[in-house]
Design a protein around this motif. Structure first.
Motif, PDB file in Angstrom:
ATOM      1  N   UNK A 124       0.834  -1.194   0.000  1.00  0.00           N
ATOM      2  CA  UNK A 124       0.000   0.000   0.000  1.00  0.00           C
ATOM      3  C   UNK A 124       0.873   1.250   0.000  1.00  0.00           C
ATOM      4  N   UNK A 125       0.643   2.127  -0.962  1.00  0.00           N
ATOM      5  CA  UNK A 125       1.369   3.373  -1.031  1.00  0.00           C
ATOM      6  C   UNK A 125       2.766   3.275  -1.612  1.00  0.00           C
ATOM      7  N   UNK A 126       3.121   2.088  -2.116  1.00  0.00           N
ATOM      8  CA  UNK A 126       4.460   1.890  -2.671  1.00  0.00           C
ATOM      9  C   UNK A 126       4.376   1.441  -4.124  1.00  0.00           C
ATOM     10  N   UNK A 127       5.497   1.564  -4.824  1.00  0.00           N
ATOM     11  CA  UNK A 127       5.561   1.128  -6.208  1.00  0.00           C
ATOM     12  C   UNK A 127       5.684  -0.394  -6.276  1.00  0.00           C
ATOM     13  N   UNK A 128       5.300  -0.912  -7.428  1.00  0.00           N
ATOM     14  CA  UNK A 128       5.418  -2.353  -7.651  1.00  0.00           C
ATOM     15  C   UNK A 128       6.890  -2.759  -7.630  1.00  0.00           C
ATOM     16  N   UNK A 129       7.157  -3.909  -7.037  1.00  0.00           N
ATOM     17  CA  UNK A 129       8.528  -4.392  -6.850  1.00  0.00           C
ATOM     18  C   UNK A 129       8.654  -5.794  -7.449  1.00  0.00           C
ATOM     19  N   UNK A 130       9.732  -6.021  -8.188  1.00  0.00           N
ATOM     20  CA  UNK A 130       9.992  -7.360  -8.705  1.00  0.00           C
ATOM     21  C   UNK A 130      10.491  -8.246  -7.567  1.00  0.00           C
ATOM     22  N   UNK A 131       9.866  -9.400  -7.408  1.00  0.00           N
ATOM     23  CA  UNK A 131      10.206 -10.307  -6.321  1.00  0.00           C
ATOM     24  C   UNK A 131      11.081 -11.450  -6.815  1.00  0.00           C
ATOM     25  N   UNK A 132      10.634 -12.143  -7.840  1.00  0.00           N
ATOM     26  CA  UNK A 132      11.370 -13.301  -8.353  1.00  0.00           C
ATOM     27  C   UNK A 132      10.872 -13.609  -9.758  1.00  0.00           C
ATOM     28  N   UNK A 133      11.720 -14.277 -10.522  1.00  0.00           N
ATOM     29  CA  UNK A 133      11.291 -14.729 -11.844  1.00  0.00           C
ATOM     30  C   UNK A 133      12.025 -16.008 -12.191  1.00  0.00           C
ATOM     31  N   UNK A 134      11.412 -16.767 -13.109  1.00  0.00           N
ATOM     32  CA  UNK A 134      11.988 -18.040 -13.513  1.00  0.00           C
ATOM     33  C   UNK A 134      11.791 -18.209 -15.010  1.00  0.00           C
ATOM     34  N   UNK A 135      12.819 -18.665 -15.685  1.00  0.00           N
ATOM     35  CA  UNK A 135      12.754 -18.842 -17.126  1.00  0.00           C
ATOM     36  C   UNK A 135      11.995 -20.121 -17.464  1.00  0.00           C
ATOM     37  N   UNK A 136      11.870 -20.394 -18.744  1.00  0.00           N
ATOM     38  CA  UNK A 136      11.032 -21.496 -19.195  1.00  0.00           C
ATOM     39  C   UNK A 136      11.506 -22.850 -18.700  1.00  0.00           C
TER      40      UNK A 136
END
Length: 118
Positions: free
Chosen positions: A40-52
């Protein structure tokens, strides 16, 4: 095309929760999947990602060593295991799917709320 994020809820500090992101209507195995969060009140943040094929995994600095991303292409599902949760992890968590290795995400899920509080 649909991405369905689920698994959120209320959890105590130090606790764990596992989020799921299920894709349908597209060839899930061809897409990298990312988890993002927005407090709430903050920008979106990248947490984690995984390739194919799991060859490239990314974690944001704030979650390294506590969160684990994995995928099961047979179930069209990506998981985010969240351990040692802190109150600052409270946010709506979204998953996105991206066909390219970089750039914008093509599809987004609706989000699931994780609240870390005693």
């Amino acid at each position: 095309v649909q991405l369905q994020a689920s698994g959120g809820g209320l959890v105590q500090p130090g606790g764990s929760v596992r989020l799921s992101c299920v894709g349908s209507g597209f060839d899930f195995s061809w897409y990298a999947i990312g988890w993002f969060r927005q407090a709430s009140g903050k920008e979106r943040e990248a947490v984690a990602s995984i390739s194919t094929s799991d060859e490239a995994i990314y974690y944001g600095d704030s979650v390294k060593g506590r969160f684990t991303i994995s995928r099961d292409n047979a179930k069209n599902t990506v998981y985010l295991q969240m351990d040692s949760l802190k109150p600052e992890d409270t946010a709506v968590y979204y998953c996105g799917a991206r066909r390219a290795s970089v750039g914008e995400y093509d599809y987004w899920g609706q989000g699931t709320l994780v609240t870390v509080s005693s």
